[in-house]
Design an enzyme around this catalytic site. Structure first.
Site, short mmCIF file in Angstrom:
data_model
loop_
_atom_site.label_atom_id
_atom_site.label_comp_id
_atom_site.label_asym_id
_atom_site.label_seq_id
_atom_site.Cartn_x
_atom_site.Cartn_y
_atom_site.Cartn_z
N ASN A 13 -10.14 -0.76 10.12
CA ASN A 13 -11.19 -1.48 9.28
C ASN A 13 -11.28 -2.92 9.55
O ASN A 13 -12.32 -3.55 9.72
CB ASN A 13 -11.26 -1.21 7.78
CG ASN A 13 -11.62 0.27 7.53
OD1 ASN A 13 -12.12 0.90 8.17
ND2 ASN A 13 -10.90 0.85 6.33
N SER A 40 -4.23 5.87 19.45
CA SER A 40 -5.56 5.37 19.35
C SER A 40 -5.89 5.18 20.91
O SER A 40 -7.08 4.30 20.88
CB SER A 40 -5.80 4.42 18.36
OG SER A 40 -5.34 5.02 17.01
N CYS A 130 -5.81 -10.60 0.15
CA CYS A 130 -7.44 -10.53 0.19
C CYS A 130 -7.78 -11.01 -1.29
O CYS A 130 -8.71 -11.89 -1.48
CB CYS A 130 -8.07 -9.31 0.31
SG CYS A 130 -7.09 -7.84 -0.60
N GLN A 157 -10.60 -4.79 -7.79
CA GLN A 157 -10.62 -4.69 -6.45
C GLN A 157 -11.22 -3.46 -5.81
O GLN A 157 -10.74 -2.31 -6.26
CB GLN A 157 -9.00 -4.99 -5.88
CG GLN A 157 -8.79 -6.30 -6.35
CD GLN A 157 -7.33 -6.58 -6.03
OE1 GLN A 157 -6.50 -7.25 -6.51
NE2 GLN A 157 -6.66 -6.39 -4.69
N HIS A 243 -14.32 -7.49 -3.51
CA HIS A 243 -13.47 -7.74 -4.66
C HIS A 243 -14.20 -8.74 -5.66
O HIS A 243 -14.76 -9.59 -5.12
CB HIS A 243 -12.07 -8.14 -4.16
CG HIS A 243 -11.31 -7.46 -3.55
ND1 HIS A 243 -11.60 -6.01 -3.22
CD2 HIS A 243 -9.99 -7.60 -2.95
CE1 HIS A 243 -10.52 -5.55 -2.63
NE2 HIS A 243 -9.69 -6.41 -2.57
#
Length: 340
Positions: A13, A40, A130, A157, A243
């Site tokens: 992400n 991946s 974050c 959050q 958030h």
């Protein structure tokens, strides 16, 4: 002048968001590589209209590359970041591994840009948590004016802070005609997250705080001022991205709410939306995809002599992670690479 840039963990992400932001901000890239784990390998990633296939992190040679944006967990970072740094490639790390290392600068460009000069001790720069990143953007300009004594923050959050599996868990619990109180499958979180809130992020520590709460304390002190006292309660809520934080600030001297509003309105990285009417504030759903940290509900706290309350909202995948990392890269380019 363009830079040779590596995005590590490009399929996650935050890694994909880094690529989006590099493109949106027209970061000067001469050459780009995207790296991932072997499982991946070959996955396609986009930067604008260009397609890149991931290469193997395990065998990649960082020699000759300028900047590596790391968006992998602490375990992989511990193995590969020192290799990149030793090869002369500056690492901008989104994990928690180096945030509390006294030889690694912890940077939010709007708050402590001069600390970028400390990068050379390990060739690594840390990106904050974050929840901390958006809060300190709001705190720093107010601290410069009136000096903050104490901060009491409660966070709300989103599940994207826990990764794709958490997003899937909220979606699956919600879409299955979920009725509050019925038993649901919870794998990522210890309790159901749909139509619920969980006052628990990261592991519990001996004093009863969680590690997420401890991070906010330690990181605010490192970024803004070690003298600031911070207490936090961090809560996971059933929101996909964004958030929110309710912040109570006690200053050493009086700061009028109107002056605080004007300071924040002119501060870098902040958008003030503060109308005392229905809908005159920003919610997490409205901040998704945006660069700014939004501030609303600015008001005097009458229970203490020098207090202000405010509401703070930001896209956690952006300012809380990918955007801040790219801003650090921009700062490093301006302050260090161009000078060199």
């Amino acid at each position: 002048m363009g830079y040779r840039v590596v995005v590590v963990g490009a399929t996650g992400n935050v890694g994909r968001e880094m690529l989006n932001i590099l493109d949106e901000r027209q970061f000067p890239i001469e050459e780009l590589e995207v790296l991932a784990s072997r499982k991946s390998l070959g996955t396609e990633c986009m930067l604008g209209d260009k397609t890149y296939k991931t290469k193997d992190l395990d065998t990649f040679d960082f020699t000759g590359w300028d900047i590596a944006l790391f968006a992998v967990g602490s375990t992989a970072t511990k193995e590969y970041a020192p290799k990149a740094a030793k090869a002369g490639c500056v690492v901008i790390d989104n994990s928690s591994l180096y945030r509390y290392d006294p030889e690694v600068p912890l940077i939010v460009p709007e708050c402590n840009p001069d600390d970028i000069e400390l990068y050379s001790k390990k060739n690594i720069i840390a990106n904050p948590n974050c929840s901390t990143a958006q809060m300190v953007v709001a705190l720093k300009p107010l601290h410069d004016r009136a000096k903050i004594k104490r901060v009491v923050v409660s966070t709300y959050q989103s599940v994207s802070g826990s990764g794709k599996e958490a997003i899937d868990e909220l979606w699956n619990q919600t879409k299955g005609k979920y009725v509050p109180g019925q038993e649901v499958e919870a794998k990522v979180y210890p309790k159901e997250i749909a139509f619920n809130v969980i006052p628990h992020i990261d592991v519990f520590m001996e004093d009863g705080t969680t590690k997420e709460e401890w991070k906010m304390v330690a990181e605010t002190k490192k970024i803004v001022d070690p003298a600031i006292k911070v207490t936090a309660t961090c809560v996971r809520v059933p929101v996909f991205v964004g958030h929110s934080e309710s912040i109570n600030i006690e200053f050493e001297e009086f700061l009028d709410e109107d002056e605080a509003r004007e300071i924040l309105r002119t501060a870098p990285g902040i958008m003030v939306v503060d109308k005392r009417e229905d809908g005159g504030y920003v919610t997490p759903a409205e901040c998704v995809g945006e660069f700014a940290t939004y501030i609303s509900r600015i008001r005097q706290d009458s229970t203490i002599d020098n207090g202000i309350n405010l509401w703070c909202v930001s896209d956690n995948l952006r300012k809380g992670a990918a955007l801040n990392a790219v801003q650090i890269a921009e700062l490093y380019g301006r302050r260090i690479l161009k000078k060199g």
